[in-house]
Design a protein around this motif. Sequence first.
Motif, PDB file in Angstrom:
ATOM      1  N   ASN A 115       3.560  -3.533 -22.970  1.00  0.00           N
ATOM      2  CA  ASN A 115       3.035  -2.391 -22.227  1.00  0.00           C
ATOM      3  C   ASN A 115       1.522  -2.500 -22.137  1.00  0.00           C
ATOM      4  O   ASN A 115       0.875  -3.116 -22.989  1.00  0.00           O
ATOM      5  N   GLN A 116       1.001  -1.863 -21.132  1.00  0.00           N
ATOM      6  CA  GLN A 116      -0.448  -1.828 -20.920  1.00  0.00           C
ATOM      7  C   GLN A 116      -0.780  -0.399 -20.500  1.00  0.00           C
ATOM      8  O   GLN A 116      -0.277   0.093 -19.491  1.00  0.00           O
ATOM      9  N   TYR A 117      -1.607   0.280 -21.299  1.00  0.00           N
ATOM     10  CA  TYR A 117      -1.986   1.666 -21.037  1.00  0.00           C
ATOM     11  C   TYR A 117      -3.461   1.686 -20.643  1.00  0.00           C
ATOM     12  O   TYR A 117      -4.311   1.262 -21.428  1.00  0.00           O
ATOM     13  N   SER A 156       4.709  -1.531 -17.693  1.00  0.00           N
ATOM     14  CA  SER A 156       5.725  -1.939 -18.664  1.00  0.00           C
ATOM     15  C   SER A 156       6.253  -3.312 -18.285  1.00  0.00           C
ATOM     16  O   SER A 156       6.420  -3.615 -17.100  1.00  0.00           O
ATOM     17  N   TYR A 166      -3.927   8.322 -20.120  1.00  0.00           N
ATOM     18  CA  TYR A 166      -3.659   7.041 -19.468  1.00  0.00           C
ATOM     19  C   TYR A 166      -3.293   7.279 -18.014  1.00  0.00           C
ATOM     20  O   TYR A 166      -2.271   7.880 -17.715  1.00  0.00           O
ATOM     21  N   TYR A 175       3.267  11.602 -14.660  1.00  0.00           N
ATOM     22  CA  TYR A 175       3.179  10.470 -13.746  1.00  0.00           C
ATOM     23  C   TYR A 175       3.868  10.840 -12.440  1.00  0.00           C
ATOM     24  O   TYR A 175       5.073  11.022 -12.392  1.00  0.00           O
ATOM     25  N   VAL A 208       0.199   3.096 -16.456  1.00  0.00           N
ATOM     26  CA  VAL A 208       0.977   2.473 -17.526  1.00  0.00           C
ATOM     27  C   VAL A 208       1.828   1.385 -16.885  1.00  0.00           C
ATOM     28  O   VAL A 208       2.573   1.637 -15.943  1.00  0.00           O
ATOM     29  N   ASP A 263      -6.922   3.652 -19.500  1.00  0.00           N
ATOM     30  CA  ASP A 263      -7.709   4.888 -19.474  1.00  0.00           C
ATOM     31  C   ASP A 263      -9.130   4.513 -19.071  1.00  0.00           C
ATOM     32  O   ASP A 263     -10.005   4.331 -19.900  1.00  0.00           O
TER      33      ASP A 263
END
Length: 176
Positions: free
Chosen positions: A61-63, A77, A72, A97, A75, A65
Amino acid sequence: MKTKNIVIYILIALITILSYKYYQLLQTNKNLLESKNFNFELNQAEDILYSFWKNNNKLSNQYVDKNFDYNYELVYSYDIYGNQLTKSIDDNENGVYEKCITYNAYGKIIGKSFDKNEDGVTETCILILENNNELILTDTNNNGDFEKITFINKQNNTTVEKPITKLFELNLQALL
């Protein structure tokens, strides 16, 4: 001399307490960055939190901000092989979201979902078929159930719209 000793003892006690509190904070931080299946890591700018699968160290995952407001906005996945599965977007940064894009293992967009009234429930779900035709499910009365289905044939620019209750009357093969 007596005052000097008292100040030294106070400083030693203060340093001991602060060291203990610092150790507790490090342990808490370590626990927050560990999981049974994932490792977590912040990038150097501290605006992206990454999680990696422990079994193969691939991105999970990559969040993101970007404005450092502890929300965030994006996001991403990924599956266990590192292929992107979804991209979730919070445009107005309220924690909901509004848009989610779904990808197949080859990076092709296969679906989109939208939460237009931002209640956490999808109102529109678009499935993109192999031939780029679209099947759209719509929740028209915001009750959490899809009431309407729309089929868009991109090849001949036709659209068929039916209530879900009439779904089985819709002959999709005739439209393809």
